[in-house]
Design an enzyme around this catalytic site. Structure first.
Site, PDB file in Angstrom:
ATOM      1  N   GLY A 145      12.600 -12.907 -60.794  1.00 32.04           N
ATOM      2  CA  GLY A 145      11.926 -14.192 -60.702  1.00 32.04           C
ATOM      3  C   GLY A 145      12.174 -15.003 -61.957  1.00 32.04           C
ATOM      4  N   GLN A 173      10.718 -21.242 -68.333  1.00 29.51           N
ATOM      5  CA  GLN A 173      11.548 -20.214 -68.984  1.00 29.51           C
ATOM      6  C   GLN A 173      12.946 -20.724 -69.314  1.00 29.51           C
ATOM      7  OE1 GLN A 173      10.504 -17.010 -65.893  1.00 29.51           O
ATOM      8  NE2 GLN A 173      10.818 -15.823 -67.748  1.00 29.51           N
ATOM      9  N   CYS A 210       9.440  -9.130 -68.653  1.00 28.94           N
ATOM     10  CA  CYS A 210       9.666 -10.562 -68.475  1.00 28.94           C
ATOM     11  C   CYS A 210      10.960 -10.949 -69.176  1.00 28.94           C
ATOM     12  CB  CYS A 210       8.500 -11.331 -69.089  1.00 28.94           C
ATOM     13  SG  CYS A 210       8.669 -13.112 -69.005  1.00 28.94           S
ATOM     14  N   LEU A 211      11.734 -11.836 -68.552  1.00 29.36           N
ATOM     15  CA  LEU A 211      12.989 -12.275 -69.164  1.00 29.36           C
ATOM     16  C   LEU A 211      12.738 -13.014 -70.479  1.00 29.36           C
ATOM     17  CD1 LEU A 211      14.816 -13.504 -65.933  1.00 29.36           C
ATOM     18  CD2 LEU A 211      15.373 -11.470 -67.275  1.00 29.36           C
ATOM     19  N   HIS A 221       2.948 -13.590 -61.549  1.00 25.76           N
ATOM     20  CA  HIS A 221       3.596 -13.647 -62.868  1.00 25.76           C
ATOM     21  C   HIS A 221       4.274 -15.007 -63.071  1.00 25.76           C
ATOM     22  CE1 HIS A 221       6.106 -11.549 -66.118  1.00 25.76           C
ATOM     23  NE2 HIS A 221       6.730 -12.702 -65.951  1.00 25.76           N
ATOM     24  N   GLU A 222       5.000 -15.474 -62.036  1.00 24.31           N
ATOM     25  CA  GLU A 222       5.714 -16.758 -62.165  1.00 24.31           C
ATOM     26  C   GLU A 222       4.759 -17.934 -62.214  1.00 24.31           C
ATOM     27  OE1 GLU A 222       8.577 -16.652 -63.138  1.00 24.31           O
ATOM     28  OE2 GLU A 222       9.038 -14.624 -62.489  1.00 24.31           O
ATOM     29  N   HIS A 262       3.451 -18.417 -65.520  1.00 20.72           N
ATOM     30  CA  HIS A 262       4.380 -19.149 -66.392  1.00 20.72           C
ATOM     31  C   HIS A 262       4.132 -20.655 -66.286  1.00 20.72           C
ATOM     32  CE1 HIS A 262       7.062 -16.270 -68.236  1.00 20.72           C
ATOM     33  NE2 HIS A 262       7.387 -15.703 -67.089  1.00 20.72           N
TER      34      HIS A 262
HETATM   35 ZN   LIG Z   1       8.230 -13.802 -66.909  1.00 25.31          ZN
END
Ligand SMILES: [Zn+2]
Length: 179
Positions: A46, A51, A93-94, A135-136, A139
């Protein structure tokens, strides 16, 4: 189409609440396509627009490892409208280098969102997709999964990150599934 640079904690853009999308236009379609490519290349399941430095309420997700691309979700102005139960999941997480932690979230969610085709849709999700959606959407509200763990754990991570940066080791090791 170019891959986008993924912003890493403690980048300020990750702390800001993203603004709602008012027009679904060509510029937004381009952003969404680039986000999907960036997510697959990372790889992650995701990615939210903040991000990649875009403070807009847009996310892409694909939790299907077997057939990538087949169930790619591109969601505009997504919001959780119903939740049920609790689940604890190991999240990465990225945007959070070299760290994962168990986070408690709703086990099932109902999410309402717009698609790039300007349709309003509802998604019922559980397991990884439910976790990834929450989670997204976090963000988009300027929240990271490390904001949902204890202060002590978060402080330990900050110290670890400082040390890694100092030693030039803050590169990415693929660990858990990153969202
Ligand atoms: Zn993340």
């Amino acid at each position: 189409m170019a891959l986008l640079r993924i912003r890493k904690f403690p980048d300020d853009v990750l702390k800001r609440a993203a603004r709602p999308v008012e027009n679904i236009n060509g510029d937004l379609h381009l952003l969404i396509e680039s986000m999907a490519q960036t997510m697959y290349a990372a790889p992650g399941v995701g990615l939210a627009a903040p991000q990649v430095g875009e403070s807009r309420r847009v996310i892409v997700l694909d939790t299907d490892h077997e057939e990538p691309g087949k169930h790619l979700l591109k969601l505009i102005n997504p919001r959780v409208v119903e939740t049920e139960g609790k689940v604890t999941w190991e999240e990465g997480c990225l945007s959070v280098v070299d760290y994962s932690a168990e986070v408690e979230r709703a086990a099932k969610v109902l999410v309402r969102a717009w698609t790039p085709e300007q349709k309003e849709i509802e998604i019922e999700a559980e397991e990884l997709l439910a976790v990834a959606l929450q989670h997204e959407i976090d963000h988009l509200d300027g929240k990271l999964f490390i904001d949902r763990i204890s202060r002590i754990k978060r402080e330990l991570y900050r110290r670890k990150l400082k040390k890694m940066i100092k030693e030039g080791k803050a590169d990415e090791r693929p660990s858990t599934i990153r969202i």
